[in-house]
Write an enzyme that holds these catalytic residues in place. Sequence first.
Site, PDB file in Angstrom:
ATOM      1  N   ASP A 151       0.923  -1.167  -0.110  1.00  8.76           N
ATOM      2  CA  ASP A 151       0.200   0.078   0.082  1.00  8.76           C
ATOM      3  C   ASP A 151       0.780   1.155  -0.148  1.00  8.76           C
ATOM      4  OD1 ASP A 151      -2.304   1.874   0.680  1.00  8.76           O
ATOM      5  OD2 ASP A 151      -3.413  -0.180   0.852  1.00  8.76           O
ATOM      6  N   HIS A 223      -3.611   6.401   3.093  1.00  3.48           N
ATOM      7  CA  HIS A 223      -4.524   5.049   2.534  1.00  3.48           C
ATOM      8  C   HIS A 223      -4.072   3.795   3.084  1.00  3.48           C
ATOM      9  CE1 HIS A 223      -5.752   1.847  -0.178  1.00  3.48           C
ATOM     10  NE2 HIS A 223      -6.664   2.824  -0.641  1.00  3.48           N
ATOM     11  N   SER A 547     -11.401  -0.503  -1.562  1.00  2.00           N
ATOM     12  CA  SER A 547      -9.993  -0.556  -0.816  1.00  2.00           C
ATOM     13  C   SER A 547     -10.211  -0.732   0.783  1.00  2.00           C
ATOM     14  CB  SER A 547      -9.236   0.785  -0.995  1.00  2.00           C
ATOM     15  OG  SER A 547      -8.779   0.905  -2.102  1.00  2.00           O
TER      16      SER A 547
END
Length: 766
Positions: A151, A223, A547
């Site tokens: 990620d 994220h 996600s």
Amino acid sequence: MDSFTYAESRRRCIVLLYLLLGVFLAKIRFCFCAKVYVAYMGSKTGGNPNAILSQDHQILASVHGGSIELAQASHVYSYRHGFRGFAAKLTEDQAFQISKMPGVVSVFPNSKRRLHTTHSWDFMGLVGEETMEIPGYSTKNQVNVIVGFIDTGIWPESPSFSDEDMPPVPSRWKGKCQSGEAFNASFCNRKVIGARYYMSGYEAEEDSGKKISFISPRDSSGHGSHTASTAAGRYVENMNYKGLAAGGARGGAPMTRIAVYKTCWDSGCYDVDLLAAFDDAIRDGVHIVSLSLGPAAPQGDYFNDAISLGSFHATAHGILVVSSVGNEGNQGSATNLAPWMLTVAASSTDRDFSSDIMLGDGTNFTGESLSLLEMNASARIISASQAYAGYFTPYQSSYCLESSLNSTKARGKVLVCRHAESSMESKLEKSVVVKEAGGVGMILVDEADKDVAIPFVIPAAIVGRGKVDQILSYVKSTRKPVSRIFHAKTTLGSQPAPRVAGFSSKGPNALTPEILKPDVTAPGLNILAAWSPAIGKLQFNILSGTSMACPHVTGIATLIKAVYPSWSPSAIKSAIMTTATILDKNGKPLIVDPEGRRGNAFDFGSGFVNPTRVLDPGLIYDAKPRDYISFLCSIGYDKRSLHLVTRDNSTCHGAFRTPSSLNYPSITVPNLKDTFSVTRTVTNVGKPKSIYNALVSSPRGINVTVVPKRLIFDRFGQKIKFTVKFKVAAPSKGYVFGLLSWRNRDSLVSSPLVVRVASSNFGLMR
């Protein structure tokens, strides 16, 4: 004179007694109909604590007819050190009045609660702060499970990644903590046990002069921290987003270990870096890889796709790879299509974040929003098309594009803006455009009604087609239409729930239609988790997307691995798929946003995950690495091409006749000509002696026969084959959907059936 004074004094005493009695009775009536509410007013911005108390009394007095005495009587507590707010005894009407006052973020009742956690996990039925125990099973071994996150990195100082009370790092771990900008080896601990970063692929493609934030494993976008904490974050006592969704929070497997592989930078994630991360993860000794990213649809060949390729080798080494299906929302847009991956769609919980929209005629609507700003008074409302500027047409300006609005026409008004379906244009940016043009509020029409809450920079909310039609009807029929938009609030108990999110990519599998994708669906709409303070100086944030759904399934897979460490990736995947549900919390079929249609397997795969059942699936559909070789042979790979992939002596001897023959937990037949048979093998992981009966809900127009109809097991680990025969009974148009379940007294093992008759046109039918 004395007698007059006595009489007057007596009269005054009686009057005073009545007045006091009236106040006393008013207080009694107030006490009976009032209850305690909390008024939350955001972060503390300084000020004398005593002055704050006085301000709270003044606010309360305003809803008590100006009486400071009643205000003080109703006041319970002031929050004046870490954040602002107060608790008070209020009627429902008084609480509503305070909720609309400037500076008040939210007002909510003081309900009796047990310690609670991130709402998505509560919604799915997992309870507890750190243990996440599933009744009847111990998941304490999660401390020996290592999950790799490919990620954007991690923010190691987040309380979600604390290693307090965690045992030493497992001895099998071979990874490392790589130093870099604002990150050194000491930032790893017994929770975050490894961290690496990769940028060779990025540097080869991007402008060398472009500034990069944190050339290290440190997360500059948020994220990666969000996904890691959703799956494996520690318990955090007061997680919230600017006061919204406040409460304790934790990931699905809070005591598991995290390994970070930062491959994604501001512009994306390059294949070179992704493959390097997979390579290291395999060597380092992770058990599961979580991958909340993917290619654009349509996806290319499995071995021209870094994720498919890397995950293939990870699976061959016994590592489960969990991935997101994508956010394109259209039929056939699913990605991460390889059968060796577990691919996750996104759905809602029963928690919404919404703002009230009040029209001048008293009509109220709600729209999705995370904006804590609100209008102090009503303002004129117009369609953005009326504020067109320069060379822009009214139609173009209706989308509130940059520079498309005339500030003279927009100033001081609420604008109704449109958002094009499938548009990549930022909804947040539209609020910036309106603000720069002088607008004081925005109602954004999302043509797909995707229910994603956005932190707009002005009072704003998202509504769907139905609501905007009513709003515009009011605007057109009223000489001076006005509107007022209030700040966002948290709403629990929204129904129906779960719903499949409109943005979640759908099947069929465009690469190999015989393999159903997505596999399952999980919460991915408005999820609160850890964040990078480098973005907006926030510790936590609310995000939406597949996600966010992916790490929910990663957390569940981790709990299975903790209890059954010897299970293969496909066994874990099977347990998650066959125990999923196709019903919502009210026992009705899952629906799909925005149109509210009844969902099917292309929307949710096997269904919405049910973590309370995954540790007792009864039967599993297992597959070995060799089975994936046979699958590749069935789609056209020969000995030479296989050798390039496997670097061993694999051949296509004994290969599957069709891809449908892979021992997958779902069955898809995309080209049924008359009759077709599929064989599956199930392994008993339940009670040694058990009997299962077949229950079939046939796809419309298809006769389905299962042989044998009863499976009789004598021992644990026993394998039994069965055959499912499909026969066209009445030609149907497009895909049709059904269900095969194996049932006994304790378990229900379900698999979706997906069929398309050979002559039918592409489409969706049930």
